[in-house]
Design an enzyme around this catalytic site. Structure first.
Site, PDB file in Angstrom:
ATOM      1  N   LYS A 186      32.308  26.088 -24.375  1.00 39.89           N
ATOM      2  CA  LYS A 186      31.915  27.056 -23.451  1.00 39.89           C
ATOM      3  C   LYS A 186      32.554  27.651 -22.560  1.00 39.89           C
ATOM      4  O   LYS A 186      34.196  26.715 -21.552  1.00 39.89           O
ATOM      5  CB  LYS A 186      30.606  26.600 -23.276  1.00 39.89           C
ATOM      6  CG  LYS A 186      29.489  25.512 -24.500  1.00 39.89           C
ATOM      7  CD  LYS A 186      29.623  27.323 -25.372  1.00 39.89           C
ATOM      8  CE  LYS A 186      28.559  26.794 -26.845  1.00 39.89           C
ATOM      9  NZ  LYS A 186      29.326  25.497 -27.808  1.00 39.89           N
TER      10      LYS A 186
HETATM   11  C1  LIG Z   1      24.797  29.723 -30.180  1.00 48.19           C
HETATM   12  C2  LIG Z   1      24.809  27.858 -29.521  1.00 48.19           C
HETATM   13  N1  LIG Z   1      23.423  27.278 -29.089  1.00 48.19           N
HETATM   14  C3  LIG Z   1      23.226  26.049 -28.837  1.00 48.19           C
HETATM   15  C4  LIG Z   1      24.425  24.685 -29.186  1.00 48.19           C
HETATM   16  C5  LIG Z   1      24.258  23.378 -28.753  1.00 48.19           C
HETATM   17  O1  LIG Z   1      24.698  23.633 -27.895  1.00 48.19           O
HETATM   18  P1  LIG Z   1      25.269  21.635 -27.483  1.00 48.19           P
HETATM   19  O2  LIG Z   1      26.357  21.120 -28.241  1.00 48.19           O
HETATM   20  O3  LIG Z   1      25.453  21.369 -25.416  1.00 48.19           O
HETATM   21  O4  LIG Z   1      23.856  20.949 -27.821  1.00 48.19           O
HETATM   22  C6  LIG Z   1      25.731  25.503 -29.220  1.00 48.19           C
HETATM   23  C7  LIG Z   1      26.552  24.611 -29.588  1.00 48.19           C
HETATM   24  O5  LIG Z   1      28.276  24.469 -29.573  1.00 48.19           O
HETATM   25  C8  LIG Z   1      25.743  26.759 -29.721  1.00 48.19           C
HETATM   26  O6  LIG Z   1      27.270  27.090 -29.781  1.00 48.19           O
END
Ligand SMILES: Cc1ncc(COP(=O)(O)O)c(C=O)c1O
Length: 384
Positions: A186
């Site tokens: 990110k």
């Molecule tokens: C669009 C989206 N939502 C949610 C998530 C979930 O994030 P996390 O990995 O912090 O749980 C991701 C992870 O890549 C994502 O790309």
């Protein structure tokens, strides 16, 4: 392939001496689980989000689970989900016992198609989870008008959108509940981590309970549990890294926009405009924080499939990725009756999408190299 050229990752964290020193200081401090750095980063993020209450968790997936619990969503409820997204939102909706209802997306922006959402609303629909795809804000005016019209709560999946804005206002600084991810891919990272941004202090306090075993304190300092909560508290090491990263967020996003502009300029000679990513809302282009740069491949005109094109790019020393597969066509949701043809735009994107390298660790010369390599791979794939 250029000999000895370094491999270009499609995504990578950008960590420097500030992050190393911050992590080192916490490790030596004697307090490494949730502590002063978590509290400080929550305050700094809250300031960034215009004063809205903000709480940190171990991932956005954890934040999704907690947000659904916070909103009282469970068995018997339906939740609309913009389908160009990662698996986690639908997984968490199912995990709390509610039903995930996927909604198709716009082919160019890849953001939720509210006309399709309207067709899928029922008396059981309680909430909508739109994703700001690649860092491009959804049309927030239309989204919140839709939510008001249908009396829905909004949980914004802003995993890709820290640093994004809509009409000059930061995503997360207005609206209902917004969730962020600080995974290493990110725009800023805490290694793993996520944030929940809400409007009411009471909801932030409840989030603290839900993220830590459901524990609350009785007046006599003993502990009570009124809900089987998870354990989703961020460590102070992660938060300290996040504090150093947050200071660099504007610079990271500025650089990402510069690289994306370079890609768009170079790729117009290679790909039809319909296959290029949305360049940002007209007049609000700086609102796009460009977490991902995802093209679509003209596979109907090529003699290679996407996996072969990815291999060919790899042979040039370039890593690419697929963001995202169709979540409704996973085994989990096929069992519920979802099938090919249900979400035509989402499926077309999933079948043809290719994520190119974009992060603070690459240069404009790297972008040129990726574009030149893609041009030669596509030329060869059409000639064969
Ligand atoms: C669009 C989206 N939502 C949610 C998530 C979930 O994030 P996390 O990995 O912090 O749980 C991701 C992870 O890549 C994502 O790309």
């Amino acid at each position: 392939m250029t000999p000895n050229r370094k491999t270009i990752a499609f995504a990578a964290p950008s960590l420097g001496e500030e992050e190393f020193a911050a992590a080192d200081a916490v490790l030596r401090s004697g307090w490494i689980a949730s502590g002063p750095n978590v509290t400080a980063l929550e305050g700094e993020l809250s300031t960034y989000f215009g004063g809205r209450p903000t709480r940190l968790l171990t991932s956005e997936t954890a934040a999704l689970e907690v947000a659904l619990q916070l909103l009282g969503i469970g068995p018997g409820d339906e939740v609309l989900i913009g389908a160009q997204t990662f698996f986690s939102s639908a997984n968490m909706v199912e995990k709390v016992g509610a039903k995930a209802v996927f909604v198709d997306v716009d082919l160019k922006s890849r953001n939720i198609d509210l006309a399709d959402a309207a067709r899928r609303v029922t008396a059981k629909t309680k909430a909508i989870i739109p994703t700001h795809y690649a860092g491009l804000a959804c049309d927030m005016d239309a989204l919140y008008a839709f939510a008001k019209q249908h009396n829905l709560r909004v949980i914004e999946d802003a995993a890709l959108a820290i640093g994004s804005s809509w009409k000059g206002k930061a995503i997360g600084s207005f609206g209902d509940v917004a969730l962020f991810s600080f995974h290493p891919n990110k725009n800023i990272t805490t290694i793993e981590g996520g944030a929940l941004v809400c409007n009411e202090i009471a909801d932030a306090k409840r989030t603290e309970v839900l993220r830590f075993h459901g524990i609350s304190r009785r007046p006599d300092q003993t502990r009570d549990v009124d809900f089987p909560g998870g354990k989703f508290n961020m460590t102070d090491v992660s938060a300290a890294i996040g504090r150093a990263q947050l200071k660099k967020l504007d610079a990271f996003c500025h650089y990402r926009r510069q690289l994306a502009a370079r890609y768009l300029t170079r790729l117009t000679a290679i790909l039809d405009d319909s296959l290029l990513p949305h360049a940002g809302h007209v007049g609000d282009e700086a609102g796009h924080s460009w977490n991902l740069f995802a093209i679509r491949l003209p596979l109907d005109q090529l003699k290679l499939c996407r996996a072969e094109i990815m291999d060919a790019m790899k042979a040039h020393g370039i890593a690419t990725s697929v963001s995202y597969e169709s979540p409704h066509l996973t085994s989990l949701f096929r069992k519920q009756g979802w099938k090919e043809g249900d979400l035509p735009n989402t499926e077309l994107i999933a079948d043809t999408t290719l994520t190119l390298p974009l992060h603070a660790g690459i240069t404009e010369a790297d972008v040129d190299y990726v574009c030149d390599s893609l041009a030669s791979v596509l030329a060869e794939a059409s000639a064969r």
